[in-house]
Design an enzyme around this catalytic site. Structure first.
Site, short mmCIF file in Angstrom:
data_model
loop_
_atom_site.label_atom_id
_atom_site.label_comp_id
_atom_site.label_asym_id
_atom_site.label_seq_id
_atom_site.Cartn_x
_atom_site.Cartn_y
_atom_site.Cartn_z
N ASP A 1 -0.44 -12.17 5.74
CA ASP A 1 -1.86 -11.89 5.49
C ASP A 1 -2.70 -12.48 6.63
OD1 ASP A 1 -4.24 -11.22 3.80
OD2 ASP A 1 -4.46 -13.38 3.93
N GLY A 2 -3.54 -11.64 7.22
CA GLY A 2 -4.33 -12.08 8.37
C GLY A 2 -5.25 -13.24 8.04
N ASP B 1 0.26 -8.52 10.88
CA ASP B 1 0.06 -7.43 9.92
C ASP B 1 0.78 -7.78 8.62
OD1 ASP B 1 -0.80 -4.17 10.32
OD2 ASP B 1 0.32 -4.75 8.53
N HIS C 1 -8.59 3.56 19.48
CA HIS C 1 -7.98 2.34 20.00
C HIS C 1 -8.63 1.89 21.31
CE1 HIS C 1 -4.61 3.51 17.19
NE2 HIS C 1 -4.90 2.28 16.84
N ASP D 1 -8.26 -5.09 13.23
CA ASP D 1 -7.93 -3.66 13.08
C ASP D 1 -7.25 -3.47 11.73
OD1 ASP D 1 -5.70 -1.33 14.81
OD2 ASP D 1 -7.44 -0.98 13.50
N GLN E 1 0.86 -1.21 0.00
CA GLN E 1 0.00 0.00 0.00
C GLN E 1 0.89 1.25 0.00
OE1 GLN E 1 -2.12 -0.73 3.76
NE2 GLN E 1 -0.17 -1.58 4.50
N GLU F 1 0.34 0.18 13.45
CA GLU F 1 1.03 1.28 14.16
C GLU F 1 1.21 0.94 15.63
OE1 GLU F 1 -2.18 1.04 13.45
OE2 GLU F 1 -3.10 3.03 13.46
N PRO G 1 -5.94 -4.30 0.58
CA PRO G 1 -5.42 -5.53 1.19
C PRO G 1 -6.38 -6.13 2.22
CG PRO G 1 -4.26 -3.61 2.06
CD PRO G 1 -5.16 -3.12 0.97
N1 SAM Z 1 -7.59 2.40 12.38
C1 SAM Z 1 -7.50 1.97 11.00
C2 SAM Z 1 -8.85 1.84 10.40
O1 SAM Z 1 -9.84 1.93 11.12
O2 SAM Z 1 -8.91 1.69 9.17
C3 SAM Z 1 -6.68 0.69 10.92
C4 SAM Z 1 -5.29 0.91 11.38
S1 SAM Z 1 -4.03 -0.18 11.00
C5 SAM Z 1 -2.81 0.90 10.41
C6 SAM Z 1 -4.52 -1.05 9.54
C7 SAM Z 1 -3.52 -2.16 9.26
O3 SAM Z 1 -4.13 -3.24 8.53
C8 SAM Z 1 -2.29 -1.75 8.40
O4 SAM Z 1 -1.12 -1.82 9.18
C9 SAM Z 1 -2.29 -2.75 7.24
O5 SAM Z 1 -0.98 -3.13 6.85
C10 SAM Z 1 -3.08 -3.89 7.85
N2 SAM Z 1 -3.68 -4.84 6.90
C11 SAM Z 1 -4.41 -4.56 5.80
N3 SAM Z 1 -4.80 -5.69 5.19
C12 SAM Z 1 -4.30 -6.74 5.94
C13 SAM Z 1 -4.35 -8.16 5.83
N4 SAM Z 1 -4.99 -8.76 4.79
N5 SAM Z 1 -3.74 -8.90 6.78
C14 SAM Z 1 -3.10 -8.30 7.82
N6 SAM Z 1 -3.00 -6.95 7.98
C15 SAM Z 1 -3.60 -6.19 7.03
#
Ligand code: SAM
Length: 302
Positions: free
Chosen positions: A141-142, A109, A65, A159, A34, A89, A168
Site C-alpha cells: 500500500d502506497g 503498487d 503518461h 499514479d 480489484q 502497468e 484502494p
Molecule cells: N492512469 C490511471 C488513472 O489515471 O486512474 C492509473 C493507472 S495505474 C494502473 C493505477 C494503479 O494504482 C494500479 O496498478 C493499482 O493497483 C494502484 N493502486 C491503487 N491503490 C493503491 C494503493 N493504495 N497503493 C499503491 N498502489 C495502488
C-alpha cells in the site's frame, strides 16, 4: 446479426457514459485488491481496465503518461531519486527512466497481479522499464510505504486509481497523506498526482488541488485530453522548489535537449504551455474546492 464485438460501458457520471467496442477479453481476474480486465478494444487496441475504469490503452496511453511525468521531471534541475505510487502497468516508470539524471526509481503498487498481467499481455506499456537496474518495485500500500519510509525523494508521482468509495486509492488524496508525502520530499522537490476528470469531476479536481495546496503552499493544476478516457484529464502538483507552470516552451525544450529527450510523442515545450491553459471557470472553481481529509475524503461521482 452479431456486431462482431461487444460494448464495454464506462460511466463518467450516473448519467453519462462512454462505450468501447470490445473484440475480445484477454485476461479477467478479481485480485485481492480489484477487478482486473485486459481486453482488445476496436478503437484503442489492448486496454487495461480496473474496477470498470479504463486505465491505459496501447494506442493513447502516452498522452497520459507523458503529461503526468515530464512537466515535473523537466522542472526539477536534477531529479535523481523518484518515487512512483501506483502505475502498475509500467508506463509511468518507463517515462521516468527516460531521464538520465535518475539514479533510482522506486515504484510502489498494491497489486502484483496488475504488474504481472500488464507485463504479460501489454508489454508495450512498460517497454522494458521493469528490467532497468535503476528500477525498484515494491508491492504494498502506497500510503503505508510513505508513512514508514526513511528515504528521501526529489520527485514523487502519484499514479493510483481514482478516488472511488471503497477503492484502494481513496486515502491517497487526503491532507494527512500529502503531509506524509511532504516529509519524504527533499527541499526543492515536486509531487504530482493524477487528479481525475476536469470536466466530469471538477469538484474532485478542485478538492485535490486545494488539499495539495494546503500542505505544500504552492500548487498548480493542468490538464490534457485523453481520448480513451473521453475526457479532459486533470493533474495537480505541489512544489517545494521550481514551479512547472513557470517554465516557458524554450526552457522546456532546452532541458529536453540536455537530457536527450527530444523524441517524445506527446510532450515538448509547446505542449507544456498548452497543458496549463485551464478554462477560466475551471480556474475559478479551483478555489472553490474543499480540503479532503481521512475522515472526509473526496470521491469521483461514480
Ligand atoms: N492512469 C490511471 C488513472 O489515471 O486512474 C492509473 C493507472 S495505474 C494502473 C493505477 C494503479 O494504482 C494500479 O496498478 C493499482 O493497483 C494502484 N493502486 C491503487 N491503490 C493503491 C494503493 N493504495 N497503493 C499503491 N498502489 C495502488
Amino acid at each position: 446479426m452479431s456486431l462482431g464485438w461487444k460494448w464495454f460501458v464506462e460511466y463518467q457520471t450516473p448519467h453519462s457514459a462512454h462505450m468501447h467496442g470490445i473484440k475480445g477479453i484477454v485476461y479477467s481476474r478479481k485480485s485481492r485488491v480489484q477487478n482486473i480486465d485486459i481486453v482488445d478494444s476496436c478503437e484503442y487496441g489492448r486496454m487495461l481496465i480496473l474496477d470498470g475504469k479504463v486505465q491505459s490503452t496501447v494506442r493513447d496511453e502516452y498522452f497520459y503518461h507523458e503529461a503526468l511525468v515530464h512537466p515535473v521531471m523537466v522542472a526539477h534541475e536534477k531529479p535523481e531519486d523518484v518515487l512512483i505510487i501506483g502505475g502498475g502497468e509500467g508506463g509511468t516508470l518507463r517515462e521516468v527512466l527516460r531521464h538520465p539524471t535518475v539514479k533510482r526509481a522506486v515504484m510502489v503498487d498494491i497489486d502484483v497481479e496488475v504488474i504481472k498481467s500488464s507485463r504479460r499481455f501489454m508489454p508495450e506499456l512498460s517497454g522494458g522499464a521493469f528490467d532497468d537496474d535503476r528500477a525498484e518495485v515494491v508491492i504494498g500500500d502506497g500510503r503505508r510505504f510513505v508513512e514508514g519510509c526513511r528515504g528521501r525523494f526529489d520527485v514523487v508521482i502519484m499514479d493510483v486509481t481514482d478516488p472511488l468509495e471503497e477503492g484502494p486509492g481513496q486515502f491517497l488524496y487526503t491532507r494527512e497523506f500529502y503531509e506524509s508525502l511532504a516529509r519524504i520530499l527533499r527541499d526543492g522537490g515536486i509531487v504530482v498526482t493524477q487528479a481525475t476528470s476536469v470536466y466530469y469531476s471538477t469538484y474532485c479536481f478542485a478538492t485535490i488541488y486545494r488539499t495539495v495546496e494546503s500542505v505544500f503552499g504552492r500548487a498548480g493544476g493542468y490538464q490534457t485530453w485523453v481520448p480513451a478516457y473521453d475526457s479532459v484529464w486533470g493533474f495537480v502538483y505541489g512544489t517545494k522548489g521550481p514551479d512547472p507552470e513557470a517554465m516557458d516552451p524554450e526552457g522546456v525544450n532546452e532541458r529536453l535537449r540536455e537530457r536527450g529527450l527530444q523524441g517524445l510523442r506527446f510532450y515538448d515545450g509547446a505542449t507544456h504551455q498548452s497543458l496549463f491553459m485551464l478554462a477560466r471557470e475551471v480556474r475559478e472553481q479551483l478555489r472553490a474546492g474543499r480540503i479532503a481529509t481521512d475522515s472526509c475524503p473526496t470521491f469521483m461521482p461514480i
